[in-house]
Write a protein that holds these residues in place. Structure first.
Motif, PDB file in Angstrom:
ATOM      1  N   ALA A 129      48.837  25.673  -5.890  1.00 31.20           N
ATOM      2  CA  ALA A 129      48.067  26.733  -6.806  1.00 31.20           C
ATOM      3  C   ALA A 129      47.126  26.145  -7.222  1.00 31.20           C
ATOM      4  CB  ALA A 129      49.127  27.270  -7.910  1.00 31.20           C
ATOM      5  N   ALA A 130      46.904  25.126  -7.744  1.00 33.93           N
ATOM      6  CA  ALA A 130      45.479  24.511  -8.297  1.00 33.93           C
ATOM      7  C   ALA A 130      44.541  24.541  -7.207  1.00 33.93           C
ATOM      8  CB  ALA A 130      45.718  23.357  -8.901  1.00 33.93           C
ATOM      9  N   ALA A 131      44.846  23.975  -6.030  1.00 34.45           N
ATOM     10  CA  ALA A 131      43.912  23.878  -5.065  1.00 34.45           C
ATOM     11  C   ALA A 131      43.554  25.095  -4.345  1.00 34.45           C
ATOM     12  CB  ALA A 131      44.521  23.098  -3.821  1.00 34.45           C
ATOM     13  N   ALA A 132      44.316  26.099  -4.214  1.00 35.27           N
ATOM     14  CA  ALA A 132      43.843  27.468  -3.906  1.00 35.27           C
ATOM     15  C   ALA A 132      42.846  28.081  -4.812  1.00 35.27           C
ATOM     16  CB  ALA A 132      45.027  28.502  -3.959  1.00 35.27           C
ATOM     17  N   THR A 133      42.577  27.670  -5.981  1.00 36.81           N
ATOM     18  CA  THR A 133      41.633  28.202  -6.957  1.00 36.81           C
ATOM     19  C   THR A 133      40.374  27.052  -6.886  1.00 36.81           C
ATOM     20  OG1 THR A 133      42.510  26.887  -8.886  1.00 36.81           O
ATOM     21  CG2 THR A 133      43.445  29.341  -8.376  1.00 36.81           C
ATOM     22  N   GLY A 134      40.431  26.261  -6.291  1.00 36.99           N
ATOM     23  CA  GLY A 134      39.221  25.136  -6.124  1.00 36.99           C
ATOM     24  C   GLY A 134      39.592  24.274  -7.259  1.00 36.99           C
ATOM     25  N   ASN A 135      40.512  24.274  -7.965  1.00 32.38           N
ATOM     26  CA  ASN A 135      40.485  23.077  -9.159  1.00 32.38           C
ATOM     27  C   ASN A 135      40.425  21.850  -8.613  1.00 32.38           C
ATOM     28  OD1 ASN A 135      41.210  21.438 -11.272  1.00 32.38           O
ATOM     29  ND2 ASN A 135      43.008  22.762 -11.951  1.00 32.38           N
ATOM     30  N   PRO A 136      39.147  20.964  -9.024  1.00 33.13           N
ATOM     31  CA  PRO A 136      38.943  19.581  -8.424  1.00 33.13           C
ATOM     32  C   PRO A 136      40.089  18.465  -9.158  1.00 33.13           C
ATOM     33  CG  PRO A 136      37.285  20.123 -10.223  1.00 33.13           C
ATOM     34  CD  PRO A 136      38.306  21.563  -9.995  1.00 33.13           C
ATOM     35  N   ASP A 137      40.900  19.040  -9.917  1.00 31.32           N
ATOM     36  CA  ASP A 137      42.044  18.034 -10.401  1.00 31.32           C
ATOM     37  C   ASP A 137      43.403  18.327  -9.850  1.00 31.32           C
ATOM     38  OD1 ASP A 137      39.929  16.796 -12.013  1.00 31.32           O
ATOM     39  OD2 ASP A 137      40.538  18.327 -13.650  1.00 31.32           O
ATOM     40  N   ALA A 138      43.383  18.896  -8.458  1.00 27.03           N
ATOM     41  CA  ALA A 138      44.500  19.351  -8.014  1.00 27.03           C
ATOM     42  C   ALA A 138      45.376  18.230  -7.281  1.00 27.03           C
ATOM     43  CB  ALA A 138      44.178  20.306  -6.896  1.00 27.03           C
ATOM     44  N   VAL A 139      44.788  17.243  -7.113  1.00 29.70           N
ATOM     45  CA  VAL A 139      45.396  15.953  -6.512  1.00 29.70           C
ATOM     46  C   VAL A 139      46.079  15.332  -7.613  1.00 29.70           C
ATOM     47  CG1 VAL A 139      45.158  13.841  -5.309  1.00 29.70           C
ATOM     48  CG2 VAL A 139      43.461  15.704  -4.998  1.00 29.70           C
ATOM     49  N   VAL A 140      47.458  15.559  -7.579  1.00 34.49           N
ATOM     50  CA  VAL A 140      48.333  15.075  -8.745  1.00 34.49           C
ATOM     51  C   VAL A 140      48.855  13.450  -8.350  1.00 34.49           C
ATOM     52  CG1 VAL A 140      48.684  17.277  -9.557  1.00 34.49           C
ATOM     53  CG2 VAL A 140      50.188  16.399  -7.908  1.00 34.49           C
ATOM     54  N   GLY A 141      49.009  13.436  -7.211  1.00 39.07           N
ATOM     55  CA  GLY A 141      49.566  11.928  -6.948  1.00 39.07           C
ATOM     56  C   GLY A 141      48.965  11.298  -5.705  1.00 39.07           C
ATOM     57  N   VAL A 142      49.303   9.767  -5.954  1.00 39.12           N
ATOM     58  CA  VAL A 142      48.743   9.074  -4.792  1.00 39.12           C
ATOM     59  C   VAL A 142      49.826   8.061  -4.561  1.00 39.12           C
ATOM     60  CG1 VAL A 142      46.980   7.414  -4.132  1.00 39.12           C
ATOM     61  CG2 VAL A 142      46.314   9.309  -5.348  1.00 39.12           C
ATOM     62  N   LEU A 143      50.317   8.028  -3.461  1.00 46.40           N
ATOM     63  CA  LEU A 143      51.526   7.215  -3.114  1.00 46.40           C
ATOM     64  C   LEU A 143      50.883   6.006  -1.955  1.00 46.40           C
ATOM     65  CD1 LEU A 143      52.679   9.867  -3.899  1.00 46.40           C
ATOM     66  CD2 LEU A 143      54.627   9.627  -2.184  1.00 46.40           C
ATOM     67  N   ILE A 144      51.203   4.891  -2.260  1.00 45.37           N
ATOM     68  CA  ILE A 144      50.700   3.778  -1.294  1.00 45.37           C
ATOM     69  C   ILE A 144      51.844   3.242  -0.648  1.00 45.37           C
ATOM     70  CG2 ILE A 144      49.390   1.595  -1.258  1.00 45.37           C
ATOM     71  CD1 ILE A 144      47.911   3.783  -2.505  1.00 45.37           C
ATOM     72  N   GLY A 145      51.537   3.230   0.606  1.00 51.24           N
ATOM     73  CA  GLY A 145      52.497   2.595   1.565  1.00 51.24           C
ATOM     74  C   GLY A 145      52.727   1.132   1.472  1.00 51.24           C
ATOM     75  N   SER A 146      53.830   0.666   2.132  1.00 53.92           N
ATOM     76  CA  SER A 146      53.968  -0.832   2.280  1.00 53.92           C
ATOM     77  C   SER A 146      53.192  -1.411   3.210  1.00 53.92           C
ATOM     78  CB  SER A 146      55.464  -1.238   1.975  1.00 53.92           C
ATOM     79  OG  SER A 146      55.945  -1.274   3.100  1.00 53.92           O
ATOM     80  N   PRO A 147      52.718  -2.437   2.961  1.00 49.32           N
ATOM     81  CA  PRO A 147      51.637  -3.142   4.109  1.00 49.32           C
ATOM     82  C   PRO A 147      52.625  -3.351   5.572  1.00 49.32           C
ATOM     83  CG  PRO A 147      51.292  -4.092   1.984  1.00 49.32           C
ATOM     84  CD  PRO A 147      52.394  -3.424   1.917  1.00 49.32           C
ATOM     85  N   ALA A 148      53.799  -3.562   5.060  1.00 51.63           N
ATOM     86  CA  ALA A 148      54.778  -4.096   6.151  1.00 51.63           C
ATOM     87  C   ALA A 148      54.862  -2.807   7.071  1.00 51.63           C
ATOM     88  CB  ALA A 148      56.311  -4.613   5.836  1.00 51.63           C
ATOM     89  N   ALA A 149      55.260  -1.700   6.456  1.00 43.97           N
ATOM     90  CA  ALA A 149      55.559  -0.393   7.386  1.00 43.97           C
ATOM     91  C   ALA A 149      54.202  -0.026   8.117  1.00 43.97           C
ATOM     92  CB  ALA A 149      55.962   0.813   6.113  1.00 43.97           C
ATOM     93  N   GLY A 150      53.131  -0.151   7.907  1.00 46.66           N
ATOM     94  CA  GLY A 150      52.041   0.154   8.623  1.00 46.66           C
ATOM     95  C   GLY A 150      50.498   0.441   8.094  1.00 46.66           C
ATOM     96  N   SER A 151      49.627   0.954   8.825  1.00 52.67           N
ATOM     97  CA  SER A 151      48.593   0.893   8.157  1.00 52.67           C
ATOM     98  C   SER A 151      47.888   2.116   8.599  1.00 52.67           C
ATOM     99  CB  SER A 151      47.710  -0.220   8.882  1.00 52.67           C
ATOM    100  OG  SER A 151      47.535  -0.164  10.265  1.00 52.67           O
ATOM    101  N   SER A 152      48.560   3.261   9.065  1.00 51.23           N
ATOM    102  CA  SER A 152      47.827   4.555   9.474  1.00 51.23           C
ATOM    103  C   SER A 152      48.809   5.557   9.450  1.00 51.23           C
ATOM    104  CB  SER A 152      47.214   4.342  11.045  1.00 51.23           C
ATOM    105  OG  SER A 152      48.050   3.565  11.700  1.00 51.23           O
ATOM    106  N   ALA A 153      48.843   6.386   8.531  1.00 49.88           N
ATOM    107  CA  ALA A 153      49.585   7.345   8.178  1.00 49.88           C
ATOM    108  C   ALA A 153      49.187   8.656   8.746  1.00 49.88           C
ATOM    109  CB  ALA A 153      49.882   7.625   6.476  1.00 49.88           C
ATOM    110  N   ILE A 154      49.957   9.326   9.528  1.00 52.06           N
ATOM    111  CA  ILE A 154      49.471  10.362  10.597  1.00 52.06           C
ATOM    112  C   ILE A 154      50.267  11.859  10.230  1.00 52.06           C
ATOM    113  CG2 ILE A 154      50.892   9.616  12.424  1.00 52.06           C
ATOM    114  CD1 ILE A 154      47.341  10.238  13.244  1.00 52.06           C
ATOM    115  N   GLU A 155      51.577  11.651   9.960  1.00 48.28           N
ATOM    116  CA  GLU A 155      52.181  13.241   9.694  1.00 48.28           C
ATOM    117  C   GLU A 155      53.220  12.852   8.476  1.00 48.28           C
ATOM    118  OE1 GLU A 155      53.807  15.628  12.729  1.00 48.28           O
ATOM    119  OE2 GLU A 155      51.806  15.980  13.583  1.00 48.28           O
TER     120      GLU A 155
END
Ligand SMILES: *[C@@H]1O[C@H](CO)[C@@H](O)[C@H](O)[C@H]1NC(C)=O
Ligand SMILES: *[C@@H]1O[C@H](CO)[C@@H](O)[C@H](O)[C@H]1NC(C)=O
Ligand SMILES: *[C@@H]1O[C@H](CO)[C@@H](O)[C@H](O)[C@H]1NC(C)=O
Ligand SMILES: *[C@@H]1O[C@H](CO)[C@@H](O)[C@H](O)[C@H]1NC(C)=O
Ligand SMILES: *[C@@H]1O[C@H](CO)[C@@H](O)[C@H](O)[C@H]1NC(C)=O
Ligand SMILES: *[C@@H]1O[C@H](CO)[C@@H](O)[C@H](O)[C@H]1NC(C)=O
Length: 410
Positions: A129-155
């Motif tokens: 909803a926030a993104a649809a109105t152009g709200n620049p604070d729409a990114v609510v979460g950042v998840l970091i993968g574990s280095p063992a699992a890989g280095s290039s998330a794609i889907e």
């Protein structure tokens, strides 16, 4: 004299004990595909975007809205007309979109959040909803993968209850021989929407399962029980890839034990979709230039190789990637023939385009299953179908455009 019918019957009877279904075989690798008939009656439009567009998805709760990954931003498209309009760009946090930027996109099943993978391991949670109105604070979460699992998330896809996310990490780590993985995250969401702050949500990676080399396409079965995932190559000593079936419940508790079945799936299988009744799994085998159909039931029953599970193998255009049913009737599939290796040796006269495949004809093995090809730009990559049908949007990566295709009158 034996009639043609009875001769055929005798032959069939003689071989029935071997394997009736073995009549369909997997396609070999192929550089460029034979030319497909042009479809010139379908209206298409396009809009330029300021980066290579990748993942694309329609909103569920915001009318006439779609979201597209534009490297360092999330583009918001107004889709009220066939020609999409780029109305907002939400900046994505810089450290997580280095070099290759944002890749895949999915919407949570409740329609409230957009999940975006980035080619530097991570997963972003964005308030729709926030993104649809152009709200620049729409990114609510950042998840970091574990280095063992890989280095290039794609889907990325979520469980039906949106509690867990499954991320394909195309290149695994050195410690697992560079096999790609499916990494599993336990998701959390902010308590309020619209969000009041950026990046406040953190979630844990709860583990991963290594599959073959270059794990790319994933999708969830409609009943939520299975995750399908493609590996471009079965191992680093083969040229053929696989389709894996993973048990979703086990993925959320003990990921390494989740593998149920693995089927050979032609050369470089890269994307996968499932029919809404869950019965048929469709895969684009990019380096075979074929669209493959598998029986979901037989994949699970057979567990390995999957040769009996193969229902159809359809020649499409060069280097097929994204695919979608054109509408809810699921009578046709649109396949994006990316021609992504244009300019490389052996690809001299190949073209890109969008093949329209008749589903019933494909499953009957008819030669005319491909109705033809709609023109596209350079490297059409991902596709999204409008919730109400009628339009398919295509992210045309090489041309930096989003194409609108009027599939309503095919
Ligand atoms: C289809 O149209 C394209 C572009 O107009 C043309 O280059 C190509 O030769 C046509 N292909 C066939 C099979 O007619
Ligand atoms: C939120 O993050 C974006 C970049 O991800 C940035 O442009 C914006 O200024 C941030 N807002 C706040 C309130 O920090
Ligand atoms: C994404 O943007 C960054 C920063 O502008 C640029 O260096 C990079 O080449 C871009 N990546 C793609 C795939 O366009
Ligand atoms: C092939 O994979 C194995 C483990 O799966 C790994 O040990 C080996 O280094 C890989 N070989 C190459 C050439 O990448
Ligand atoms: C494309 O080029 C190859 C070899 O360069 C040739 O064999 C083939 O016939 C060509 N196809 C078309 C449709 O021109
Ligand atoms: C975009 O549409 C214009 C016509 O409006 C057409 O000339 C152009 O070839 C299209 N570009 C792509 C990349 O599809």
């Amino acid at each position: 004299m034996i009639s043609k019918f009875s001769a055929g019957f005798l032959v069939a009877a003689a071989f029935a004990w071997i394997d009736i279904a073995a009549a369909i075989s997997l396609p070999n690798c192929q550089t460029i595909a034979p030319p497909q008939k042009n479809i010139t009656t379908v209206r298409t439009t396009n809009v330029s975007v300021p980066a290579h567009p990748f993942g694309i998805v329609y909103a569920q709760q915001q009318k006439d809205t779609a979201f597209v990954a534009l490297n360092t931003t999330l583009g918001v498209l107004d889709t009220s007309a066939l020609i999409p309009k780029l109305i907002h760009q939400i900046p994505l946090p810089a450290p997580y979109v280095s070099i290759n930027g944002a890749t895949g996109i999915t919407l949570t099943h409740n329609g409230r959040y957009i999940l975006v993978t980035t080619f530097s391991t991570s997963l972003l949670i964005i308030d729709a909803a926030a993104a649809a109105t152009g709200n620049p604070d729409a990114v609510v979460g950042v998840l970091i993968g574990s280095p063992a699992a890989g280095s290039s998330a794609i889907e990325v896809h979520t469980t039906l209850d949106d509690d867990h996310a499954f991320v394909s990490q195309e290149d695994g780590s050195l410690q697992i021989g560079r096999r790609g993985t499916i990494e599993v995250f336990k998701l959390q969401y902010p308590s309020s929407s619209p969000p009041t702050k950026n990046h406040t949500v953190t979630c844990n990676s709860i583990g991963y399962i290594p599959l073959g080399g270059l794990v790319v396409g994933t999708t969830l079965s409609p009943d939520g029980r299975y995750l399908y995932a493609t590996s471009e190559i079965a191992s680093n000593t083969t040229t053929e890839g696989t389709l894996s079936v993973l048990d979703v419940e086990t993925l959320t508790t003990n990921p390494p034990d989740a593998l149920i079945a693995t089927a050979n799936a032609g050369c470089s299988p890269v994307r996968v979709i499932v029919s809404s009744d869950g019965s048929t799994v469709w895969v684009t085998a990019r380096e075979s230039n074929h669209l493959l159909a598998f029986s979901a039931e037989k994949l699970v029953a057979e567990r390995t190789s999957g040769s009996n599970a193969l229902l159809a193998s359809v020649q499409v255009g060069t280097s097929p990637v994204g695919l979608t049913f054109t509408d809810a009737s699921e009578k046709q599939i649109l396949v994006a023939n990316s021609n992504r290796f244009a300019g490389e040796e052996g690809f001299g006269n190949a073209t890109s385009g969008l093949s329209i495949v008749d589903v019933d004809a494909a499953l009957r093995g008819e030669a005319g299953a491909v109705l033809g090809e709609v023109r596209s730009g350079m490297f059409p990559r991902e596709v999204a179908r409008a919730p109400e049908g009628g339009t398919v949007l295509v992210s045309v990566y090489g041309s930096e455009v989003v194409q609108g295709v009027d599939v309503g009158n095919l």
